[in-house]
Write a protein that holds these residues in place. Structure first.
Motif, PDB file in Angstrom:
ATOM      1  N   ALA A   1      21.089   5.791  14.869  1.00  0.00           N
ATOM      2  CA  ALA A   1      20.010   6.525  14.211  1.00  0.00           C
ATOM      3  C   ALA A   1      20.162   8.026  14.311  1.00  0.00           C
ATOM      4  CB  ALA A   1      18.669   6.102  14.817  1.00  0.00           C
TER       5      ALA A   1
ATOM      6  N   GLU B   1      19.258  10.869  11.681  1.00  0.00           N
ATOM      7  CA  GLU B   1      18.374  10.293  10.678  1.00  0.00           C
ATOM      8  C   GLU B   1      16.935  10.485  11.150  1.00  0.00           C
ATOM      9  OE1 GLU B   1      19.387   6.246  10.081  1.00  0.00           O
ATOM     10  OE2 GLU B   1      21.450   6.653   9.524  1.00  0.00           O
TER      11      GLU B   1
ATOM     12  N   VAL C   1      13.515   9.852  12.302  1.00  0.00           N
ATOM     13  CA  VAL C   1      12.812   8.683  12.831  1.00  0.00           C
ATOM     14  C   VAL C   1      11.337   8.984  13.061  1.00  0.00           C
ATOM     15  CG1 VAL C   1      14.849   7.655  13.905  1.00  0.00           C
ATOM     16  CG2 VAL C   1      13.479   9.287  15.202  1.00  0.00           C
TER      17      VAL C   1
ATOM     18  N   VAL D   1      16.580  11.362  16.129  1.00  0.00           N
ATOM     19  CA  VAL D   1      16.777  11.036  17.539  1.00  0.00           C
ATOM     20  C   VAL D   1      17.510  12.190  18.227  1.00  0.00           C
ATOM     21  CG1 VAL D   1      17.968   9.516  19.156  1.00  0.00           C
ATOM     22  CG2 VAL D   1      16.756   8.548  17.208  1.00  0.00           C
TER      23      VAL D   1
ATOM     24  N   GLY E   1      13.025   7.528  18.982  1.00  0.00           N
ATOM     25  CA  GLY E   1      13.061   6.402  18.064  1.00  0.00           C
ATOM     26  C   GLY E   1      11.824   6.448  17.194  1.00  0.00           C
ATOM     27  N   PRO E   2      11.659   5.508  16.260  1.00  0.00           N
ATOM     28  CA  PRO E   2      10.470   5.491  15.410  1.00  0.00           C
ATOM     29  C   PRO E   2       9.187   5.409  16.225  1.00  0.00           C
ATOM     30  CG  PRO E   2      12.149   3.991  14.573  1.00  0.00           C
ATOM     31  CD  PRO E   2      12.606   4.434  15.933  1.00  0.00           C
TER      32      PRO E   2
END
Length: 205
Positions: free
Chosen positions: A125, A128, A130, A160, A181-182
């Motif tokens: 991730a 990207e 999140v 991240v 993280g998300p």
């Protein structure tokens, strides 16, 4: 006390006692979702009936978190009775179109803790986004074996390992954290470690 006062007092007492009995019982859905950003009682509860279209929140990110007590009061105002048998403190409603089959339940219990973010997941991730601005984020801080967690609202987008400022929804204080993280961020030494690892993975590409 006059007869009129006694009658009024008795009517008020009966109204209070009769309120829960007249309300329609509902149950919380295992995984509440909405599709258009308008969170309704029908999105959250099974058996909402005529109150299903009552809007109780607006979702501006992937999820919105509601305090259970507030949700219970809104439901009661709409004529629904949710007894909250599991003693939940918060309920999260996620974006329906983003939900994959078998996704984890959105209900957050008092003892809920953020799932650990594995190194492999962080590498996949990296860079990207999140966390998006205004997302509800759980921030954890761990030192000497003591772990604390608070819920806040992200003030910027972050991938991240990137720093993200989070406003504590309880105290309104700003927390300097690192996206993990998300919907998850970490503050303190653990956050520094995540940022260093993400940077090294990105630099190695």
């Amino acid at each position: 006390m006059t007869l009129l006062h006694r009658t009024l007092a008795l009517s008020a007492a009966l109204a209070v006692l009769a309120g829960p009995a007249l309300a329609a019982p509902v149950t919380l859905k295992a995984n509440p979702v909405d599709d258009d950003g308008r969170v309704t009682l029908g999105d959250i509860f099974d058996g909402a009936g005529g109150a299903a279209d009552v809007v109780v929140a607006r979702r501006v990110g992937p999820s919105v978190v509601m305090e259970a007590g507030q949700l219970q009061a809104l439901a009661r105002q709409a004529g629904l009775d949710w007894v909250n048998p599991n003693g939940l403190r918060r309920v999260a409603v996620r974006q329906g179109v983003a939900e994959a089959p078998g996704a984890a339940a959105a209900i957050q219990t008092p003892a809920a803790a953020p799932a650990p973010v594995r190194a492999a997941s962080r590498r996949a991730a990296a860079r990207e986004t999140v966390i998006k601005r205004n997302d509800m984020v759980r921030v954890t801080y761990e030192v000497s074996g003591v772990k604390l967690a608070v819920l806040g609202r992200a003030m910027r987008d972050a991938a991240v390992g990137e720093p993200v400022a989070v406003t504590n929804t309880t105290s309104n204080r700003i927390i300097d954290a690192v996206a993990a993280g998300p919907g998850q961020a970490v503050a303190g030494p653990a956050g520094d470690a995540i940022r260093a690892e993400a940077f090294s993975q990105f630099a190695a590409r």
